[in-house]
Design a protein around this motif. Structure first.
Motif, PDB file in Angstrom:
ATOM      1  N   PHE A  30      32.078  37.646  53.520  1.00  0.00           N
ATOM      2  CA  PHE A  30      33.240  37.709  52.633  1.00  0.00           C
ATOM      3  C   PHE A  30      34.167  36.503  52.796  1.00  0.00           C
ATOM      4  O   PHE A  30      35.185  36.413  52.115  1.00  0.00           O
ATOM      5  CB  PHE A  30      34.033  38.994  52.900  1.00  0.00           C
ATOM      6  CG  PHE A  30      33.229  40.239  52.678  1.00  0.00           C
ATOM      7  CD1 PHE A  30      33.002  40.710  51.392  1.00  0.00           C
ATOM      8  CD2 PHE A  30      32.683  40.930  53.745  1.00  0.00           C
ATOM      9  CE1 PHE A  30      32.253  41.862  51.181  1.00  0.00           C
ATOM     10  CE2 PHE A  30      31.944  42.084  53.540  1.00  0.00           C
ATOM     11  CZ  PHE A  30      31.721  42.543  52.253  1.00  0.00           C
ATOM     12  N   ILE A  32      36.087  33.191  52.435  1.00  0.00           N
ATOM     13  CA  ILE A  32      36.410  32.397  51.250  1.00  0.00           C
ATOM     14  C   ILE A  32      36.801  31.003  51.700  1.00  0.00           C
ATOM     15  O   ILE A  32      37.630  30.835  52.598  1.00  0.00           O
ATOM     16  CB  ILE A  32      37.553  33.062  50.459  1.00  0.00           C
ATOM     17  CG1 ILE A  32      37.076  34.419  49.940  1.00  0.00           C
ATOM     18  CG2 ILE A  32      38.040  32.162  49.333  1.00  0.00           C
ATOM     19  CD1 ILE A  32      38.133  35.235  49.258  1.00  0.00           C
ATOM     20  N   LYS A  37      38.577  30.879  44.401  1.00  0.00           N
ATOM     21  CA  LYS A  37      37.924  32.163  44.713  1.00  0.00           C
ATOM     22  C   LYS A  37      38.912  33.122  45.396  1.00  0.00           C
ATOM     23  O   LYS A  37      38.875  34.318  45.151  1.00  0.00           O
ATOM     24  CB  LYS A  37      36.704  31.942  45.591  1.00  0.00           C
ATOM     25  CG  LYS A  37      35.560  31.297  44.825  1.00  0.00           C
ATOM     26  CD  LYS A  37      34.326  31.135  45.667  1.00  0.00           C
ATOM     27  CE  LYS A  37      33.244  30.478  44.824  1.00  0.00           C
ATOM     28  NZ  LYS A  37      32.005  30.287  45.538  1.00  0.00           N
ATOM     29  N   ALA A  38      39.777  32.577  46.239  1.00  0.00           N
ATOM     30  CA  ALA A  38      40.795  33.414  46.879  1.00  0.00           C
ATOM     31  C   ALA A  38      41.756  33.978  45.838  1.00  0.00           C
ATOM     32  O   ALA A  38      42.131  35.149  45.890  1.00  0.00           O
ATOM     33  CB  ALA A  38      41.554  32.615  47.937  1.00  0.00           C
ATOM     34  N   ASP A  40      41.072  34.420  42.624  1.00  0.00           N
ATOM     35  CA  ASP A  40      40.310  35.424  41.870  1.00  0.00           C
ATOM     36  C   ASP A  40      40.248  36.733  42.636  1.00  0.00           C
ATOM     37  O   ASP A  40      40.409  37.809  42.063  1.00  0.00           O
ATOM     38  CB  ASP A  40      38.881  34.942  41.599  1.00  0.00           C
ATOM     39  CG  ASP A  40      38.800  33.876  40.535  1.00  0.00           C
ATOM     40  OD1 ASP A  40      39.788  33.691  39.787  1.00  0.00           O
ATOM     41  OD2 ASP A  40      37.744  33.219  40.455  1.00  0.00           O
ATOM     42  N   GLU A  41      40.003  36.630  43.930  1.00  0.00           N
ATOM     43  CA  GLU A  41      39.853  37.827  44.753  1.00  0.00           C
ATOM     44  C   GLU A  41      41.133  38.658  44.754  1.00  0.00           C
ATOM     45  O   GLU A  41      41.089  39.878  44.703  1.00  0.00           O
ATOM     46  CB  GLU A  41      39.496  37.431  46.182  1.00  0.00           C
ATOM     47  CG  GLU A  41      38.993  38.556  46.996  1.00  0.00           C
ATOM     48  CD  GLU A  41      37.776  39.218  46.396  1.00  0.00           C
ATOM     49  OE1 GLU A  41      37.828  40.441  46.199  1.00  0.00           O
ATOM     50  OE2 GLU A  41      36.784  38.534  46.112  1.00  0.00           O
ATOM     51  N   ARG A  43      43.402  38.512  42.456  1.00  0.00           N
ATOM     52  CA  ARG A  43      43.811  38.747  41.072  1.00  0.00           C
ATOM     53  C   ARG A  43      45.244  38.328  40.811  1.00  0.00           C
ATOM     54  O   ARG A  43      46.001  39.014  40.124  1.00  0.00           O
ATOM     55  CB  ARG A  43      43.622  40.221  40.706  1.00  0.00           C
ATOM     56  CG  ARG A  43      42.185  40.636  40.665  1.00  0.00           C
ATOM     57  CD  ARG A  43      42.054  42.105  40.338  1.00  0.00           C
ATOM     58  NE  ARG A  43      41.302  42.717  41.429  1.00  0.00           N
ATOM     59  CZ  ARG A  43      41.720  43.728  42.160  1.00  0.00           C
ATOM     60  NH1 ARG A  43      42.829  44.314  41.908  1.00  0.00           N
ATOM     61  NH2 ARG A  43      40.978  44.200  43.124  1.00  0.00           N
ATOM     62  N   ASP A 149      36.109  46.060  49.474  1.00  0.00           N
ATOM     63  CA  ASP A 149      37.322  45.466  48.915  1.00  0.00           C
ATOM     64  C   ASP A 149      38.304  45.052  50.013  1.00  0.00           C
ATOM     65  O   ASP A 149      38.950  44.010  49.913  1.00  0.00           O
ATOM     66  CB  ASP A 149      37.992  46.429  47.942  1.00  0.00           C
ATOM     67  CG  ASP A 149      37.191  46.636  46.672  1.00  0.00           C
ATOM     68  OD1 ASP A 149      36.247  45.851  46.394  1.00  0.00           O
ATOM     69  OD2 ASP A 149      37.502  47.597  45.934  1.00  0.00           O
ATOM     70  N   ARG A 152      37.006  41.843  51.479  1.00  0.00           N
ATOM     71  CA  ARG A 152      37.251  40.728  50.558  1.00  0.00           C
ATOM     72  C   ARG A 152      38.722  40.324  50.599  1.00  0.00           C
ATOM     73  O   ARG A 152      39.048  39.137  50.648  1.00  0.00           O
ATOM     74  CB  ARG A 152      36.819  41.120  49.156  1.00  0.00           C
ATOM     75  CG  ARG A 152      35.300  41.318  49.075  1.00  0.00           C
ATOM     76  CD  ARG A 152      34.871  41.940  47.791  1.00  0.00           C
ATOM     77  NE  ARG A 152      34.990  40.984  46.698  1.00  0.00           N
ATOM     78  CZ  ARG A 152      34.625  41.233  45.461  1.00  0.00           C
ATOM     79  NH1 ARG A 152      34.107  42.408  45.150  1.00  0.00           N
ATOM     80  NH2 ARG A 152      34.749  40.325  44.534  1.00  0.00           N
ATOM     81  N   ALA A 153      39.614  41.304  50.589  1.00  0.00           N
ATOM     82  CA  ALA A 153      41.047  41.027  50.610  1.00  0.00           C
ATOM     83  C   ALA A 153      41.468  40.347  51.909  1.00  0.00           C
ATOM     84  O   ALA A 153      42.211  39.366  51.891  1.00  0.00           O
ATOM     85  CB  ALA A 153      41.843  42.312  50.398  1.00  0.00           C
ATOM     86  N   ALA A 156      40.476  36.766  51.835  1.00  0.00           N
ATOM     87  CA  ALA A 156      41.317  35.985  50.921  1.00  0.00           C
ATOM     88  C   ALA A 156      42.685  35.732  51.562  1.00  0.00           C
ATOM     89  O   ALA A 156      43.228  34.632  51.478  1.00  0.00           O
ATOM     90  CB  ALA A 156      41.474  36.706  49.586  1.00  0.00           C
TER      91      ALA A 156
END
Length: 174
Positions: A30, A32, A37-38, A40-41, A43, A149, A152-153, A156
């Motif tokens: 995961f 980054i 991309k960060a 995007d991740e 949002r 998630d 991923r967060a 980021a």
């Protein structure tokens, strides 16, 4: 007269902290390495939101963070609708240590959240793979997605916390 009090047999809710096997781990699937991309991740596209998030994250190191601090970070992400309730649970559970009554303990102790989240996910996926009956249980896919998630967060966030740029705007080519 016999005044003895009978105490019902109570099962302890005590759990030890999750043992991180590789506490020095700072990269995983995961991780980054690109700002876009960060963004995007998380949002988040508005410059003001990104600047506020970066300023907020300056106080946190995802590789040395406590459960108390993860709760603050998770709350910020949840309130901003960056993560959902399932991912938020990963943040607020921290390392998972609790006392006999189920109350979190040692919430001030620092650990590597990147390694923790990654290893918790790997362990849970291994458990689900070994127990097909569990894999089919209601809510399990959502729980796993929340764990993904959260991973991923946290990655980021680690990117933004360590980014040297003051301006987090996304440059576009004309």
């Amino acid at each position: 007269m016999d005044m003895r009090v009978t105490i019902p047999n109570v099962i302890s809710q005590q759990t030890n902290a999750f043992v991180i096997k590789n506490p020095e781990k700072i990269t995983n699937t995961f991780t980054i390495s690109e700002e876009s991309k960060a963004i995007d991740e998380l949002r988040m596209w508005q410059q003001g939101q990104l600047a506020d998030l970066k300023a907020f994250l300056k106080n946190y190191d995802m590789t040395s963070i406590s459960t108390d601090e993860l709760k603050q970070v998770g709350r910020r992400l949840f309130d901003s609708k960056i993560i959902d309730e399932q991912a938020f649970r990963m943040f607020i559970s921290g390392d998972g240590a609790s006392d006999a009554e189920g109350r979190q303990t040692n919430t001030h102790v620092k650990f590597n959240a990147i390694a923790l989240f990654d290893e918790k996910l790997d362990d849970y996926l291994g458990f689900v793979k070994s127990r097909p009956d569990v894999a089919r249980s209601q809510g399990i896919p959502e729980y796993i997605q929340g764990m993904v998630d959260a991973n991923r967060a946290i990655n980021a966030l680690a990117y933004f916390a360590h980014s040297s740029k003051d301006d987090l705007s996304v440059e576009e080519l004309a």
